[in-house]
Design a protein around this motif. Sequence first.
Motif, PDB file in Angstrom:
ATOM      1  N   PRO A  20      17.140 -19.210   4.839  1.00  0.00           N
ATOM      2  CA  PRO A  20      17.351 -18.137   3.867  1.00  0.00           C
ATOM      3  C   PRO A  20      18.561 -17.271   4.226  1.00  0.00           C
ATOM      4  O   PRO A  20      18.886 -17.095   5.404  1.00  0.00           O
ATOM      5  CB  PRO A  20      16.051 -17.320   3.957  1.00  0.00           C
ATOM      6  N   VAL A  21      19.216 -16.747   3.211  1.00  0.00           N
ATOM      7  CA  VAL A  21      20.424 -15.941   3.409  1.00  0.00           C
ATOM      8  C   VAL A  21      20.122 -14.695   4.236  1.00  0.00           C
ATOM      9  O   VAL A  21      20.998 -14.183   4.957  1.00  0.00           O
ATOM     10  CB  VAL A  21      21.029 -15.548   2.042  1.00  0.00           C
ATOM     11  N   SER A  22      18.907 -14.198   4.160  1.00  0.00           N
ATOM     12  CA  SER A  22      18.549 -12.964   4.863  1.00  0.00           C
ATOM     13  C   SER A  22      18.418 -13.156   6.374  1.00  0.00           C
ATOM     14  O   SER A  22      18.374 -12.193   7.124  1.00  0.00           O
ATOM     15  CB  SER A  22      17.237 -12.405   4.313  1.00  0.00           C
ATOM     16  N   TRP A  23      18.365 -14.397   6.845  1.00  0.00           N
ATOM     17  CA  TRP A  23      18.198 -14.634   8.277  1.00  0.00           C
ATOM     18  C   TRP A  23      19.491 -14.332   9.019  1.00  0.00           C
ATOM     19  O   TRP A  23      20.570 -14.774   8.597  1.00  0.00           O
ATOM     20  CB  TRP A  23      17.788 -16.078   8.538  1.00  0.00           C
ATOM     21  N   PRO A  24      19.423 -13.606  10.137  1.00  0.00           N
ATOM     22  CA  PRO A  24      20.642 -13.293  10.902  1.00  0.00           C
ATOM     23  C   PRO A  24      21.251 -14.568  11.484  1.00  0.00           C
ATOM     24  O   PRO A  24      20.590 -15.312  12.213  1.00  0.00           O
ATOM     25  CB  PRO A  24      20.138 -12.365  12.015  1.00  0.00           C
TER      26      PRO A  24
ATOM     27  N   SER B 280      22.702 -23.560   8.817  1.00  0.00           N
ATOM     28  CA  SER B 280      23.014 -22.266   8.208  1.00  0.00           C
ATOM     29  C   SER B 280      22.867 -22.300   6.691  1.00  0.00           C
ATOM     30  O   SER B 280      22.579 -21.276   6.061  1.00  0.00           O
ATOM     31  CB  SER B 280      24.433 -21.827   8.581  1.00  0.00           C
TER      32      SER B 280
END
Length: 222
Positions: free
Chosen positions: A88-92, A84
């Motif tokens: 990338p932070v945008s990944w669910p 996690s």
Amino acid sequence: MQPAITFEEFWNWDSAAEALPQLLSTFVETTLLITVVGTLIAVTLGLLLAVLVEALPGIVTKPLRFVMDFIRMTPLIVQLIFVSYLVPVSWPLLWVGTVVIGVHYSTYMAESYIAGIASVDKGQWEAARALSLSQGRTWRDVVIPQGIRATLPSLGNWAIAMFKDTPFLFGIGVIEMVTEAQQYGAATFRYNEAFTIAGLIFLVASLVTAFAVRRLEKALVY
């Protein structure tokens, strides 16, 4: 002496009725989704790993074995948190966690597949060579179908184990059924009802899965 706890203090039917729809909704939308998709990943990737281990030369399979052992022997919660932070932070995170749990359990299923492949009688291989079947067709039409039949009960057990491990996704912020129960209890101070219902849902779903695996196992026996 402290007075005994009454049933009304331990269990409130109104709270249970209020918690049930929320938990069922989270179960279907998150817990069940993670389990189904994760199982598909684990079953497919596990079979691929098993075939590679059995078919490729040792110079390739030894590093592959090391990676499989590393994944299998590392705690799932550690893998979830580690991955996690890498993505990338945008990944669910729901899908990140689903892939991680699927890959984690694929290593267990791969070992089951390997055992199933090893159980295929050597005469089957010899018959395939006598019929001049290619290696690919021998694996596809002779070895893998028989190996899967022998492996099916074990695969079902791993799928149930994965289902029961979905609460670990709370470590990366995914609100699955157990986390939903904890949040309901924190908001209403009625933990007994929420966690009891969550446990019963886990139990019923596990029993249904085990029953389905047994029926499938009987259907594949010839």
